[in-house]
Design an enzyme around this catalytic site. Sequence first.
Site, PDB file in Angstrom:
ATOM      1  N   CYS A   2      -1.309 -16.820 -10.297  1.00 14.02           N
ATOM      2  CA  CYS A   2      -2.185 -18.069 -10.474  1.00 14.02           C
ATOM      3  C   CYS A   2      -2.139 -18.806  -8.829  1.00 14.02           C
ATOM      4  O   CYS A   2      -1.598 -17.933  -8.257  1.00 14.02           O
ATOM      5  CB  CYS A   2      -1.551 -19.052 -11.372  1.00 14.02           C
ATOM      6  SG  CYS A   2      -1.427 -18.065 -12.996  1.00 14.02           S
ATOM      7  N   ASP A 101       5.240 -14.601 -20.128  1.00 13.04           N
ATOM      8  CA  ASP A 101       6.519 -14.347 -19.194  1.00 13.04           C
ATOM      9  C   ASP A 101       7.016 -15.776 -18.626  1.00 13.04           C
ATOM     10  O   ASP A 101       8.177 -16.278 -18.310  1.00 13.04           O
ATOM     11  CB  ASP A 101       6.337 -13.354 -18.234  1.00 13.04           C
ATOM     12  CG  ASP A 101       5.109 -13.705 -17.203  1.00 13.04           C
ATOM     13  OD1 ASP A 101       4.291 -14.498 -17.668  1.00 13.04           O
ATOM     14  OD2 ASP A 101       5.029 -12.973 -16.295  1.00 13.04           O
ATOM     15  N   ILE A 289     -11.735   3.093  -0.611  1.00 10.62           N
ATOM     16  CA  ILE A 289     -12.605   2.563   0.271  1.00 10.62           C
ATOM     17  C   ILE A 289     -12.834   3.557   1.475  1.00 10.62           C
ATOM     18  O   ILE A 289     -11.712   3.976   1.798  1.00 10.62           O
ATOM     19  CB  ILE A 289     -12.242   1.235   0.727  1.00 10.62           C
ATOM     20  CG1 ILE A 289     -13.437   0.406   1.243  1.00 10.62           C
ATOM     21  CG2 ILE A 289     -11.140   1.121   1.610  1.00 10.62           C
ATOM     22  CD1 ILE A 289     -13.378  -1.030   1.643  1.00 10.62           C
ATOM     23  N   SER A 363      -0.455  -1.191  -5.861  1.00  4.77           N
ATOM     24  CA  SER A 363      -0.692  -0.360  -4.580  1.00  4.77           C
ATOM     25  C   SER A 363       0.948   0.154  -4.006  1.00  4.77           C
ATOM     26  O   SER A 363       1.773  -0.002  -4.524  1.00  4.77           O
ATOM     27  CB  SER A 363      -1.013  -1.562  -3.809  1.00  4.77           C
ATOM     28  OG  SER A 363       0.153  -2.276  -3.161  1.00  4.77           O
ATOM     29  N   GLY A 364       0.622   0.932  -2.909  1.00  6.97           N
ATOM     30  CA  GLY A 364       1.755   1.646  -2.343  1.00  6.97           C
ATOM     31  C   GLY A 364       2.380   0.739  -1.382  1.00  6.97           C
ATOM     32  O   GLY A 364       3.171   1.340  -0.487  1.00  6.97           O
TER      33      GLY A 364
END
Length: 631
Positions: A2, A101, A289, A363-364
Site C-alpha cells: 500500500c 496480517d 523481458i 524476484s531474485g
Amino acid sequence: MCGITGIYAFNMIGRVSMINVANATAALEKRGPDFQDIYNDNTVALGHRRLSIIDPTPEGHQPLWDMGKRYGIIFNGEIYNYRELKKELLAQGMQFQSETDTEVLLNLYINEGKACLNKLNGFFAFAIFDYQEKSLFIARDRMGIKPLYYLLDDDRLLFASEMKSIMEYGITKELDFTALHTYLQLNYIPAPKTIFKHVKKLLPGNYIEVKNGEVTIEPYYTIPYDRSKTTELNYEEQKKKLAELLESSVQKRLVADVPLGSFLSGGVDSSVIAALAKRHKDDLHTFSIGFQDEKFFDETEYARSVAKKIGTDHTVFSLTNDDLYKHVHSILDYIDEPFADSSAIAVYILSQETRKHATVALSGDGADELFAGYNKHAAFHRILEGGSAANMVGALQPLWYLLPKSRNSSITNTFRQLHRFSKGMKMTPKERYWTWAGFVNESNAMKLLSDGSKNKLDQQQYTDFKSELLKHIPDKETINDLLYTDMQLVLPDDMLTKVDRMSMANALEVRVPFLDHELVEFAFQLPVDSKINGSIRKRIVQDTFRDILPEELYNRPKKGFEVPLLKWFRKEMRHTIENELLSDSFVAEQGIFDVRTTRQLKKKLFSSNPGDVHAQIWGLIVFQHWWKKYC
C-alpha cells in the site's frame, strides 16, 4: 502492499498542515488503487491507499482500529509469519475481526510495544497511533525493502511512502547540495539524505516514536556481522542450510489471496527462486523481458530454458528501443526524487506487463549483495589475492586509457572494466569501493556544478556523509566487509528503491526471498571462499542449486539488468537532450549546472567514443525532468 502518509502536529501551526492529508494520500494512488481512507483529529492525521493482497474484504481497509478503538494503524507491506503470530495472540485472549496480517501486527504491538518488531518476518513501513496516550510509533523493515520519508521540525512530523506525498504538505523545497553532489556520482541518493535539505529517509531497521512531546529515532536492528568469526559448518553443511533457509523463505512468500507469479531474468538468482516456488505452486507463471534490437542485453533464451526445465507457464515481453521511448515519460513523471539507475526502465515495463497477469511477483534481488555476484566483487577479489595477472592489468593502464570504452558491446565493455580495474588497484579500499560504486568521480561531479552550486555545497558535510557510508570498510578489507557495505548502501538505496518505485507505479507487489532476515544473518556467517574464488561468484548459491537448473546458466558472463540507452539518446531523445533538458539556455537559466561542462558531455555523447557518458547523461535527464516538474 500500500501507500501510507500522515502528520503529527506539535502545535497549532502544525495542525494547519492537516488540511493537506487528503491530497497527500491521493498522491499515493498508484501504490494502492483499491481503496482510500483518512483519519484526522487534532493531533494526528493518517492516510492510506490500499492494494489488496491478503483478505481483500472491507474488513481489511485502513486506517484499521483495534476492537477498543484506542489504537489505529496504517501499514505498507506484508508480515509472512502472521498466522503463527495470530495463534500466539489468540492463545493470550486477543480477539480479531478480520483475516489480515495488518490486524495481527496491530494486536502484536498492543501486546508487546516496540518489542514486536523483533518477531516480525516480512517487509514493512507502518505507523500506529495510540489515541489515549496521543503517541505515534513508526517503523521500517530490517533491510529497507519498503520506503519511508519523513520531515521533522518544531511544528510537525510528516511521513509518507513517497516524496510526492510529502511535497503535498507544502514543504520548503530547499535543495541539499551534499545529496546532489553524491547523486551526480552514484545516480541515486543514499539514506538518510534526500534531495531536499529538510526531508529524510528513515534508515532500514529504525523506528520513530513520538511520546509525551518527545521524538525518538532509534535503530532496532542491524545485521549481525563479526568479521573475525565464521560458521563452523563445513561447505556441504553450509549448502544444506542455505537450501533449507531459502526454500522456507520462498514458501512463506507464496501466501496471497490474489494471483502470484515470479520474475525470471535468465540469471541464477531469479531462476533459483522460480524453481523453488514451483515446488509449492503448481500453476506458477514466470515473466521475462528482452530486447529485440540489442541482443547483447537479451537473456531471454536462458529464461526460456529455465522455464522449460522447471515447468512454468512462461511469458516473455520482447521490447524494441521504440518501446523504451514510449514509456520514458511515464517513468520520469513517476520519479519524485532524482533516481537514475537506468535499469528502472526495464523494471517498470516488466512490472506493467506482469501486472496484467498477477498482483504479486517474486524476484531474485539481494543475492548479489549477499553472496558476491557483481563484477566489482570479482575485481576486489583479484586485487586482494594479487598475482601476476592483476599486476599486468595494472601495468597496462596507459593502454586501457587509450582504447574505446563502453557498456554497449562485449569488447568495449572489457576495455572499460580493465581500465577501471587498473585505476582501482592504486586506491585505498574505501576510495576503490566508492569509485566502483559510481559512474562519475568526485572531481568530474564537482565540475558539473555551477559556481553558485559549489558555494552552497558544504564540503565538510559531504566528507562526513561519505565517511559514514564507508565506515564498515577497514584498511585491510575482506569481501564480506564490502558486502556488508553493499547491504547498507547499494541494496536499499539503489536496487530495492528501483524495484519498489517501478513495481508500485504499476500496483504490483514484489517479494524478495533472498532478504529474509534469517537467511541474511546466515550469509554473514559464511567465509569468503564459500561465496567467491578465482573462478566463480556466488559459489554457494550456484553449487547448492546446480541440480535443479539448466547447465547453460553456469560459466557465462554476468550482464546485469541493463537497458541500451546509447542508441536511444542518439536518435529518439536527441532533440530533448540538445534543445530542452540540457540546452545551454535552460542550463544557464536554471543555474545549478555548469553550461560549459554539460556542453562537453553532449559533445562526447554524440562522438565516436562515448564511453559511459550516457549513464551520466541519464542522471542529468532524470534530475532536469524532476526539477522542472517539482521545483
